[in-house]
Write a protein that holds these residues in place. Sequence first.
Motif, PDB file in Angstrom:
ATOM      1  N   MET A 225      37.564  61.230  24.657  1.00 33.03           N
ATOM      2  CA  MET A 225      36.164  60.801  24.685  1.00 33.03           C
ATOM      3  C   MET A 225      35.263  62.024  24.869  1.00 33.03           C
ATOM      4  SD  MET A 225      34.352  58.297  27.442  1.00 33.03           S
ATOM      5  CE  MET A 225      34.687  59.378  28.781  1.00 33.03           C
ATOM      6  N   PHE A 226      35.695  62.972  25.705  1.00 31.30           N
ATOM      7  CA  PHE A 226      34.884  64.162  25.927  1.00 31.30           C
ATOM      8  C   PHE A 226      34.823  65.030  24.685  1.00 31.30           C
ATOM      9  CE2 PHE A 226      36.284  63.189  30.309  1.00 31.30           C
ATOM     10  CZ  PHE A 226      35.032  62.968  30.842  1.00 31.30           C
ATOM     11  N   MET A 227      35.898  65.052  23.940  1.00 26.89           N
ATOM     12  CA  MET A 227      35.901  65.859  22.730  1.00 26.89           C
ATOM     13  C   MET A 227      34.931  65.307  21.695  1.00 26.89           C
ATOM     14  SD  MET A 227      37.817  68.381  23.167  1.00 26.89           S
ATOM     15  CE  MET A 227      37.919  68.932  21.484  1.00 26.89           C
ATOM     16  N   ASP A 228      34.833  63.977  21.653  1.00 27.87           N
ATOM     17  CA  ASP A 228      33.940  63.377  20.673  1.00 27.87           C
ATOM     18  C   ASP A 228      32.478  63.535  21.076  1.00 27.87           C
ATOM     19  OD1 ASP A 228      36.091  62.681  19.145  1.00 27.87           O
ATOM     20  OD2 ASP A 228      36.278  60.684  20.034  1.00 27.87           O
ATOM     21  N   SER A 229      32.195  63.335  22.343  1.00 25.05           N
ATOM     22  CA  SER A 229      30.797  63.393  22.768  1.00 25.05           C
ATOM     23  C   SER A 229      30.314  64.829  22.943  1.00 25.05           C
ATOM     24  CB  SER A 229      30.614  62.625  24.077  1.00 25.05           C
ATOM     25  OG  SER A 229      31.340  63.267  25.111  1.00 25.05           O
ATOM     26  N   LYS A 230      31.217  65.733  23.249  1.00 26.47           N
ATOM     27  CA  LYS A 230      30.889  67.151  23.431  1.00 26.47           C
ATOM     28  C   LYS A 230      29.807  67.345  24.487  1.00 26.47           C
ATOM     29  CE  LYS A 230      32.254  68.517  18.827  1.00 26.47           C
ATOM     30  NZ  LYS A 230      31.906  69.142  17.585  1.00 26.47           N
ATOM     31  N   LYS A 231      29.830  66.527  25.541  1.00 22.01           N
ATOM     32  CA  LYS A 231      28.805  66.638  26.577  1.00 22.01           C
ATOM     33  C   LYS A 231      29.322  67.399  27.793  1.00 22.01           C
ATOM     34  CE  LYS A 231      26.357  62.412  25.367  1.00 22.01           C
ATOM     35  NZ  LYS A 231      26.047  61.057  25.761  1.00 22.01           N
ATOM     36  N   ASN A 232      30.545  67.105  28.212  1.00 19.48           N
ATOM     37  CA  ASN A 232      31.031  67.639  29.469  1.00 19.48           C
ATOM     38  C   ASN A 232      32.285  68.461  29.218  1.00 19.48           C
ATOM     39  OD1 ASN A 232      31.599  68.177  32.064  1.00 19.48           O
ATOM     40  ND2 ASN A 232      31.955  66.080  32.700  1.00 19.48           N
ATOM     41  N   PHE A 233      32.089  69.758  29.017  1.00 14.99           N
ATOM     42  CA  PHE A 233      33.227  70.616  28.750  1.00 14.99           C
ATOM     43  C   PHE A 233      33.771  71.248  30.013  1.00 14.99           C
ATOM     44  CE2 PHE A 233      31.154  70.707  24.546  1.00 14.99           C
ATOM     45  CZ  PHE A 233      32.201  70.169  23.842  1.00 14.99           C
ATOM     46  N   SER A 234      33.066  71.141  31.129  1.00 18.60           N
ATOM     47  CA  SER A 234      33.569  71.771  32.348  1.00 18.60           C
ATOM     48  C   SER A 234      34.849  71.104  32.811  1.00 18.60           C
ATOM     49  CB  SER A 234      32.509  71.724  33.449  1.00 18.60           C
ATOM     50  OG  SER A 234      32.188  70.380  33.763  1.00 18.60           O
ATOM     51  N   GLU A 235      34.938  69.765  32.686  1.00 23.76           N
ATOM     52  CA  GLU A 235      36.154  69.074  33.073  1.00 23.76           C
ATOM     53  C   GLU A 235      37.297  69.448  32.137  1.00 23.76           C
ATOM     54  OE1 GLU A 235      37.826  64.541  33.664  1.00 23.76           O
ATOM     55  OE2 GLU A 235      35.687  64.925  33.830  1.00 23.76           O
ATOM     56  N   LEU A 236      36.991  69.566  30.856  1.00 18.22           N
ATOM     57  CA  LEU A 236      38.015  69.950  29.905  1.00 18.22           C
ATOM     58  C   LEU A 236      38.449  71.400  30.118  1.00 18.22           C
ATOM     59  CD1 LEU A 236      36.773  68.197  26.678  1.00 18.22           C
ATOM     60  CD2 LEU A 236      38.716  67.589  28.092  1.00 18.22           C
ATOM     61  N   SER A 237      37.523  72.241  30.539  1.00 19.69           N
ATOM     62  CA  SER A 237      37.877  73.617  30.853  1.00 19.69           C
ATOM     63  C   SER A 237      38.822  73.654  32.042  1.00 19.69           C
ATOM     64  CB  SER A 237      36.620  74.424  31.144  1.00 19.69           C
ATOM     65  OG  SER A 237      36.954  75.759  31.381  1.00 19.69           O
ATOM     66  N   GLU A 238      38.578  72.794  33.002  1.00 19.93           N
ATOM     67  CA  GLU A 238      39.467  72.693  34.161  1.00 19.93           C
ATOM     68  C   GLU A 238      40.846  72.200  33.722  1.00 19.93           C
ATOM     69  OE1 GLU A 238      39.727  70.023  38.178  1.00 19.93           O
ATOM     70  OE2 GLU A 238      37.762  70.683  37.520  1.00 19.93           O
ATOM     71  N   ILE A 239      40.875  71.249  32.808  1.00 20.62           N
ATOM     72  CA  ILE A 239      42.146  70.760  32.271  1.00 20.62           C
ATOM     73  C   ILE A 239      42.872  71.888  31.547  1.00 20.62           C
ATOM     74  CG2 ILE A 239      43.173  69.193  30.577  1.00 20.62           C
ATOM     75  CD1 ILE A 239      40.925  67.210  31.272  1.00 20.62           C
ATOM     76  N   ALA A 240      42.115  72.713  30.828  1.00 14.03           N
ATOM     77  CA  ALA A 240      42.722  73.842  30.122  1.00 14.03           C
ATOM     78  C   ALA A 240      43.347  74.810  31.114  1.00 14.03           C
ATOM     79  CB  ALA A 240      41.672  74.557  29.268  1.00 14.03           C
ATOM     80  N   GLU A 241      42.655  75.087  32.220  1.00 12.94           N
ATOM     81  CA  GLU A 241      43.211  75.972  33.236  1.00 12.94           C
ATOM     82  C   GLU A 241      44.477  75.385  33.846  1.00 12.94           C
ATOM     83  OE1 GLU A 241      42.415  79.059  34.144  1.00 12.94           O
ATOM     84  OE2 GLU A 241      40.983  79.019  32.496  1.00 12.94           O
ATOM     85  N   GLN A 242      44.482  74.081  34.109  1.00 11.67           N
ATOM     86  CA  GLN A 242      45.669  73.423  34.664  1.00 11.67           C
ATOM     87  C   GLN A 242      46.823  73.487  33.661  1.00 11.67           C
ATOM     88  OE1 GLN A 242      44.388  69.490  35.647  1.00 11.67           O
ATOM     89  NE2 GLN A 242      43.234  70.142  37.455  1.00 11.67           N
ATOM     90  N   ALA A 243      46.528  73.280  32.393  1.00 12.52           N
ATOM     91  CA  ALA A 243      47.575  73.344  31.371  1.00 12.52           C
ATOM     92  C   ALA A 243      48.143  74.757  31.262  1.00 12.52           C
ATOM     93  CB  ALA A 243      47.029  72.888  30.020  1.00 12.52           C
ATOM     94  N   LYS A 244      47.281  75.764  31.381  1.00 11.33           N
ATOM     95  CA  LYS A 244      47.758  77.148  31.347  1.00 11.33           C
ATOM     96  C   LYS A 244      48.680  77.408  32.529  1.00 11.33           C
ATOM     97  CE  LYS A 244      43.787  79.292  29.054  1.00 11.33           C
ATOM     98  NZ  LYS A 244      42.645  80.190  29.248  1.00 11.33           N
ATOM     99  N   ARG A 245      48.292  76.918  33.731  1.00 12.89           N
ATOM    100  CA  ARG A 245      49.122  77.106  34.909  1.00 12.89           C
ATOM    101  C   ARG A 245      50.464  76.408  34.748  1.00 12.89           C
ATOM    102  NH1 ARG A 245      45.308  74.881  38.458  1.00 12.89           N
ATOM    103  NH2 ARG A 245      43.455  75.975  37.827  1.00 12.89           N
TER     104      ARG A 245
END
Length: 196
Positions: A139-159
């Motif tokens: 949903m966040f990818m489609d709306s492109k409104k809240n990338f901070s949460e997705l950035s946090e998810i990216a950091e968790q995935a990297k870890r």
Amino acid sequence: MAALYLQVSIVSQALIFVTRSRSWSFLDRPGLLLVVAFIIAQLIATLIAVYGNWGFAGISGIGWGWAGVIWLYSIITYVPLDLFKFAIRYILSGNAWNSMMDSRVAFTTKKDYGKEEREAQWALAQRTLHGLQTGPHTMFMDSKKNFSELSEIAEQAKRRAEIARLRELRTLKGHVESVVRLKGMDIDTIQQAYTV
């Protein structure tokens, strides 16, 4: 005319050294015959430019001073030829155009050229690759409104990826599973008791 002849002769033959190498031309050692041919040809061209007085060709000698200046100019303009070679090779490979069009880097007004969005797309791909749920996050990818949460998810995935990599390298079980995967064997058929 003699100055022009000398400069064209030097640069056109020095260009052979640039085009024959895949990396920097001064790091790739050319063959002895090529170097000897270049030196002899340029020695003759320099002598013609310095001493030549040929009225039918419009050539009059320029002297050693101007020949030295032309040689210096030719050496200085030889240096960026490798940079041009690398740039042209990159442009002609199609990577430059594809990169610009795929990420739309040149046409964006986003902060950091959309870095957060790319990190979010990477995190989503990692979650999908590892079999994690991706439903509510798309949903966040489609709306492109809240990338901070997705950035946090990216950091968790990297870890998580780093932890999995370290587990694979540092533990016996991880090493065995890695070797089994690389050899294409079925891990369920192998006895699961790992002892030393």
